[in-house]
Design a protein around this motif. Structure first.
Motif, PDB file in Angstrom:
ATOM      1  N   ASP A 164       0.934  -1.250  -0.139  1.00 20.55           N
ATOM      2  CA  ASP A 164      -0.130  -0.097  -0.033  1.00 20.55           C
ATOM      3  C   ASP A 164       0.893   1.277   0.157  1.00 20.55           C
ATOM      4  O   ASP A 164       0.640   2.334  -0.659  1.00 20.55           O
ATOM      5  CB  ASP A 164      -1.066   0.089   1.393  1.00 20.55           C
ATOM      6  CG  ASP A 164      -1.863   1.378   1.327  1.00 20.55           C
ATOM      7  OD1 ASP A 164      -2.671   1.207   0.368  1.00 20.55           O
ATOM      8  OD2 ASP A 164      -1.549   2.380   1.986  1.00 20.55           O
ATOM      9  N   GLN A 165       2.003   1.151   0.802  1.00 18.98           N
ATOM     10  CA  GLN A 165       2.727   2.371   0.756  1.00 18.98           C
ATOM     11  C   GLN A 165       3.380   2.590  -0.412  1.00 18.98           C
ATOM     12  O   GLN A 165       3.720   3.852  -0.908  1.00 18.98           O
ATOM     13  CB  GLN A 165       3.860   2.131   2.144  1.00 18.98           C
ATOM     14  CG  GLN A 165       4.715   3.575   2.353  1.00 18.98           C
ATOM     15  CD  GLN A 165       3.680   4.647   2.664  1.00 18.98           C
ATOM     16  OE1 GLN A 165       2.545   4.245   3.151  1.00 18.98           O
ATOM     17  NE2 GLN A 165       4.315   5.959   2.727  1.00 18.98           N
ATOM     18  N   SER A 211       0.925   3.960  -2.900  1.00 22.11           N
ATOM     19  CA  SER A 211       0.461   5.313  -2.701  1.00 22.11           C
ATOM     20  C   SER A 211       1.598   6.343  -2.995  1.00 22.11           C
ATOM     21  O   SER A 211       1.204   7.761  -3.217  1.00 22.11           O
ATOM     22  CB  SER A 211       0.430   5.572  -1.149  1.00 22.11           C
ATOM     23  OG  SER A 211       1.802   5.662  -0.263  1.00 22.11           O
ATOM     24  N   ARG A 212       2.712   6.082  -3.210  1.00 24.70           N
ATOM     25  CA  ARG A 212       3.857   6.995  -3.908  1.00 24.70           C
ATOM     26  C   ARG A 212       3.844   6.762  -5.208  1.00 24.70           C
ATOM     27  O   ARG A 212       4.929   7.286  -6.077  1.00 24.70           O
ATOM     28  CB  ARG A 212       5.293   6.551  -3.249  1.00 24.70           C
ATOM     29  CG  ARG A 212       5.198   6.949  -1.710  1.00 24.70           C
ATOM     30  CD  ARG A 212       4.738   8.066  -1.038  1.00 24.70           C
ATOM     31  NE  ARG A 212       5.235   8.423   0.202  1.00 24.70           N
ATOM     32  CZ  ARG A 212       4.738   9.606   0.960  1.00 24.70           C
ATOM     33  NH1 ARG A 212       4.258  10.532  -0.038  1.00 24.70           N
ATOM     34  NH2 ARG A 212       5.015   9.697   2.243  1.00 24.70           N
TER      35      ARG A 212
END
Length: 536
Positions: free
Chosen positions: A99-100, A103-104
């Motif tokens: 997810d991280q 998200s970037r």
């Protein structure tokens, strides 16, 4: 995939160790952001399976410390607590990282170690996977009849079990692909059976490709990536049961990652992989490691004899040294770069990690125009590395019995000087060489003239001869420093020739040469320790 991507592999161990209990998810996200934001990593490879034990929650393998009756140290209890915390909050470490990264606006692949033998050490015996305990008949049998701690892919049960781990990852997560890491731990078949195992491994990789393609079709996505980490030269592959030529010809991988098992290697044969990837969609992303050379116990080197130097963890590579590596990789055909094990330096040396990634990310013109250094080290102090690569030319040993016999130290350097002299320095040390001894030095068979020798500097006891690496003691030696502009031409793949012409007969031990440093575009760091010896 042939775009100039910067890939980073993270094994997750330091990531978990740095997590704050009660704030595990936030800790993981901050760690990942360090690489994505501060280091400009574009593709994050998270080693989540080794391969039978995992960081992520699983129904087909074993999650690390999902149960723990005895902890060898507090670290294992901490790891269990962090992974349990993520599980109890309805997620796991791979989902948080996934997810991280997304998200970037960047990509993530799950890395699977195709074999891992950490549990062969008594210290790490607690890491022995359940599948090995339940199926001892699946273990590799060594030539002497003993059982290895690695599983043998010749057994269908091993292939089916590990393919189920990969299938679960592909089907359960929103990944951009997978990485198969064949450099951990380079044991897949019985040594005498490895080449006969090539068809089995090819079929295994074909099935992984099919699983990725099926997931892409089911989700309406573009092709999912398959990265494969391989030995630093193709010559080592067949002896492990690996066949990258066939993989590329069949269109299975999107990236090959040539790499030493552990250490930074200027001699990686990037061009061999570039050749088999030519006119395909598979790119070559050679590996950059933070570690210099094999660990040596300092107690074994602290005497007067010419023993190996403890380079490991003493050398934090300079910008110039990383730039030399990048020049080599680009010159011989790299599409981009892959960093490995920098997670091991992130907790206590984050500035070093950022600096290395910044140099790797320089525009090619900057890399070509700025000062560079090439530091050639022994890497493995054995005849062959774990992947089978020949190591005999990385350390020279010679003495009175070798008078008149040319010893050859091989080194690879992108900067050439057939047409224009290079500005810079060449330095090396010959351990246990006496003032009265005489040597002839040549480059590529052409004698280096006396006019190129700037100085010889002598020490007679172990000293920290290079102040850049505090605590790295060098045996007694004579250090040679040459002006590159007056040396014979460099030709890409080079030979430093050393011929012992005279040796004091009283000395009954050998000389040794195990490191060479060349600085291009600047004069580097001259040795200041020791006294000057009159030139021959």
């Amino acid at each position: 995939m042939r775009d100039p991507v910067l890939i980073c592999n993270d094994d997750g161990i330091q990531m978990i160790h740095h997590c704050v209990p009660g704030r595990a998810e936030d800790s993981v996200r901050r760690w990942v952001d360090f690489f994505l934001q501060d280091c400009a990593v574009e593709l994050f490879s998270f080693c989540t399976a080794r391969p039978d034990k995992t960081h992520h929650e699983t129904t087909v393998a074993e999650r690390d410390f999902s149960t723990l009756e005895h902890a060898p140290a507090q670290s294992q209890l901490h790891t269990k607590g962090i992974l349990d915390e993520l599980r109890d909050s309805g997620t796991d470490i791979l989902r948080v990282i996934e997810d991280q990264v997304h998200s970037r606006g960047k990509r993530i692949v799950a890395s699977i170690r195709m074999s891992d033998v950490h549990h062969q050490s008594e210290v790490y015996s607690f890491m022995t996977p359940k599948v090995m305990r339940e199926h001892p008949e699946w273990r590799i049998r060594n030539p002497d009849g003993s059982l290895d701690v690695a599983l043998d892919y010749a057994h269908e049960g091993v292939r089916r079990h590990r393919l189920s781990i990969i299938r679960e990852l592909i089907e359960s997560y929103d990944l951009d692909g997978l990485e198969l890491d064949f450099m951990r731990s380079c044991r897949f078949f019985a040594p005498a059976e490895a080449e006969r195992g090539i068809p089995l491994m090819n079929q295994f990789i074909a099935e992984v490709r099919d699983l990725l393609d099926q997931k892409a079709r089911d989700t309406g996505r573009d092709r999912l990536l398959l990265l494969i980490r391989v030995p630093s030269a193709i010559e080592a592959c067949h002896g492990l049961g690996l066949d990258p030529r066939t993989w590329v010809a069949r269109g299975w991988p999107d990236a090959l990652i040539p790499s030493d098992f552990m250490w930074l290697d200027y001699g990686t044969r990037v061009e061999e992989y570039a050749a088999i990837c030519q006119n395909t969609n598979c790119g070559v992303y050679p590996c950059v490691n933070p570690f210099a050379a094999e660990w040596v116990n300092h107690r074994d080197v602290n005497d007067y004899a010419p023993k190996p130097v403890n380079f490991n963890r003493r050398v934090f590579f300079s910008d110039e040294q990383i730039r030399g590596l990048v020049r080599n990789y680009r010159t011989w055909g790299a599409n981009g770069f892959y960093t490995f094990n920098f997670c091991c330096e992130t907790i206590d040396n984050p500035d070093f990690v950022k600096r290395v990634h910044a140099v790797i990310g320089e525009e090619p013109e900057k890399t070509r125009s700025r000062p560079a250094s090439y530091l050639f080290l022994p890497i493995w102090r054995a005849v062959r590395s774990p992947s089978g690569m020949d190591q005999t030319g990385r350390t020279l040993r010679f003495g009175g019995a070798d008078l008149g016999q040319r010893q050859v130290f091989h080194f690879r350097m992108a900067d050439r000087s057939e047409e224009k002299a290079l500005i810079g320095r060449m330095r090396f040390r010959i351990y246990n060489l006496h003032d009265d001894d005489s040597v002839r030095i040549d480059l590529n068979g052409e004698t280096v003239p006396d006019s190129a020798l700037l100085e010889r500097r002598k020490t007679n006891i172990h000293v920290a001869a290079d102040r850049r690496y505090p605590g790295m003691h060098i045996p007694p030696h004579i250090a040679f420093e040459y002006d590159l502009a007056r040396c014979p031409p460099m030709k890409g793949d080079n030979e430093l020739g050393v011929t012992l012409l005279g040796r004091n007969p009283i000395i009954d031990s050998d000389c040794m040469l195990e490191a060479l440093e060349i600085d291009v575009g600047w004069i580097g760091h001259p040795q200041t320790v020791g006294y000057l010896v009159q030139k021959d």
